[in-house]
Motif scaffolding. Structure first.
Motif, PDB file in Angstrom:
ATOM      1  N   ASN A 182      39.993  39.470  48.437  1.00  0.00           N
ATOM      2  CA  ASN A 182      39.710  39.765  49.839  1.00  0.00           C
ATOM      3  C   ASN A 182      40.750  40.714  50.444  1.00  0.00           C
ATOM      4  O   ASN A 182      40.488  41.333  51.481  1.00  0.00           O
ATOM      5  CB  ASN A 182      39.642  38.480  50.650  1.00  0.00           C
ATOM      6  N   ARG A 183      41.919  40.831  49.803  1.00  0.00           N
ATOM      7  CA  ARG A 183      42.942  41.747  50.305  1.00  0.00           C
ATOM      8  C   ARG A 183      42.781  43.146  49.702  1.00  0.00           C
ATOM      9  O   ARG A 183      43.537  44.053  50.038  1.00  0.00           O
ATOM     10  CB  ARG A 183      44.335  41.200  49.996  1.00  0.00           C
ATOM     11  N   GLY A 184      41.820  43.298  48.817  1.00  0.00           N
ATOM     12  CA  GLY A 184      41.584  44.598  48.206  1.00  0.00           C
ATOM     13  C   GLY A 184      42.385  44.868  46.944  1.00  0.00           C
ATOM     14  O   GLY A 184      42.334  45.981  46.407  1.00  0.00           O
ATOM     15  N   THR A 185      43.086  43.876  46.454  1.00  0.00           N
ATOM     16  CA  THR A 185      43.839  44.039  45.208  1.00  0.00           C
ATOM     17  C   THR A 185      42.865  44.037  44.032  1.00  0.00           C
ATOM     18  O   THR A 185      42.012  43.161  43.932  1.00  0.00           O
ATOM     19  CB  THR A 185      44.853  42.895  45.043  1.00  0.00           C
ATOM     20  N   THR A 186      43.016  45.020  43.157  1.00  0.00           N
ATOM     21  CA  THR A 186      42.093  45.154  42.028  1.00  0.00           C
ATOM     22  C   THR A 186      42.782  44.889  40.692  1.00  0.00           C
ATOM     23  O   THR A 186      43.993  45.092  40.548  1.00  0.00           O
ATOM     24  CB  THR A 186      41.475  46.553  41.997  1.00  0.00           C
ATOM     25  N   THR A 187      41.989  44.452  39.746  1.00  0.00           N
ATOM     26  CA  THR A 187      42.447  44.222  38.383  1.00  0.00           C
ATOM     27  C   THR A 187      41.384  44.790  37.445  1.00  0.00           C
ATOM     28  O   THR A 187      40.194  44.529  37.642  1.00  0.00           O
ATOM     29  CB  THR A 187      42.614  42.715  38.094  1.00  0.00           C
ATOM     30  N   TYR A 188      41.829  45.530  36.437  1.00  0.00           N
ATOM     31  CA  TYR A 188      40.900  46.142  35.486  1.00  0.00           C
ATOM     32  C   TYR A 188      41.296  45.806  34.054  1.00  0.00           C
ATOM     33  O   TYR A 188      42.485  45.779  33.712  1.00  0.00           O
ATOM     34  CB  TYR A 188      40.909  47.663  35.620  1.00  0.00           C
ATOM     35  N   ALA A 189      40.290  45.615  33.234  1.00  0.00           N
ATOM     36  CA  ALA A 189      40.530  45.515  31.804  1.00  0.00           C
ATOM     37  C   ALA A 189      40.861  46.902  31.269  1.00  0.00           C
ATOM     38  O   ALA A 189      40.376  47.918  31.793  1.00  0.00           O
ATOM     39  CB  ALA A 189      39.299  44.966  31.107  1.00  0.00           C
ATOM     40  N   ASP A 190      41.675  46.944  30.217  1.00  0.00           N
ATOM     41  CA  ASP A 190      42.068  48.240  29.646  1.00  0.00           C
ATOM     42  C   ASP A 190      40.853  49.048  29.199  1.00  0.00           C
ATOM     43  O   ASP A 190      40.868  50.284  29.243  1.00  0.00           O
ATOM     44  CB  ASP A 190      43.009  48.019  28.464  1.00  0.00           C
TER      45      ASP A 190
END
Length: 129
Positions: free
Chosen positions: A53-61
């Motif tokens: 909800n804060r806009g922090t993103t996480t991506y797989a390599d």
């Protein structure tokens, strides 16, 4: 009851682009972690991209630099812009949400299905060479 509905899948040639959408309903908490998994034939479900909800993103390599996750704040709508698609991106794409009120997403190395409580029905993406 939380419900997730994906849309936007389809067939595309390698190098092309697609945008997936996920509409969440029944979720009443301000904090959340939502994202996308992919399941290719004969393979385990793989976490791809997540946002809180804060806009922090996480991506797989495997998708970093090619896929972009975004959201429509306040409307619990999630998007996945996929570019430079490869045949190995083929699979069923699922939208998922962590338990109600959990506003943090696992690290990229821990994007496992077991951390997510709610799932959409999936949308098929097929990338041809």
């Amino acid at each position: 009851q939380v419900q997730l509905v994906e849309s936007g899948g389809g067939s595309v040639q390698a190098g092309g682009s697609l945008r997936l959408s996920c509409q969440a309903s029944g979720y009443t908490y301000r904090s959340y972690c939502m994202g996308w998994f992919r399941q290719a034939p004969g393979k385990e479900r793989e976490g791809l991209a997540f946002i809180n909800n804060r806009g922090t993103t996480t991506y797989a390599d495997s998708v970093k630099g090619r896929f972009t996750i975004s959201q429509d704040n306040g409307k619990y709508t999630l998007y996945l812009q996929m570019s430079s698609l490869k045949p190995e991106d083929t699979g069923i794409y699922y939208c998922a949400v962590r338990p109600p009120g959990v506003g943090w997403c696992p690290a990229a190395s821990e994007l496992k299905p077991r951390y997510f409580d709610y799932w959409g029905q999936g949308t098929q993406v097929t990338v041809s060479s």
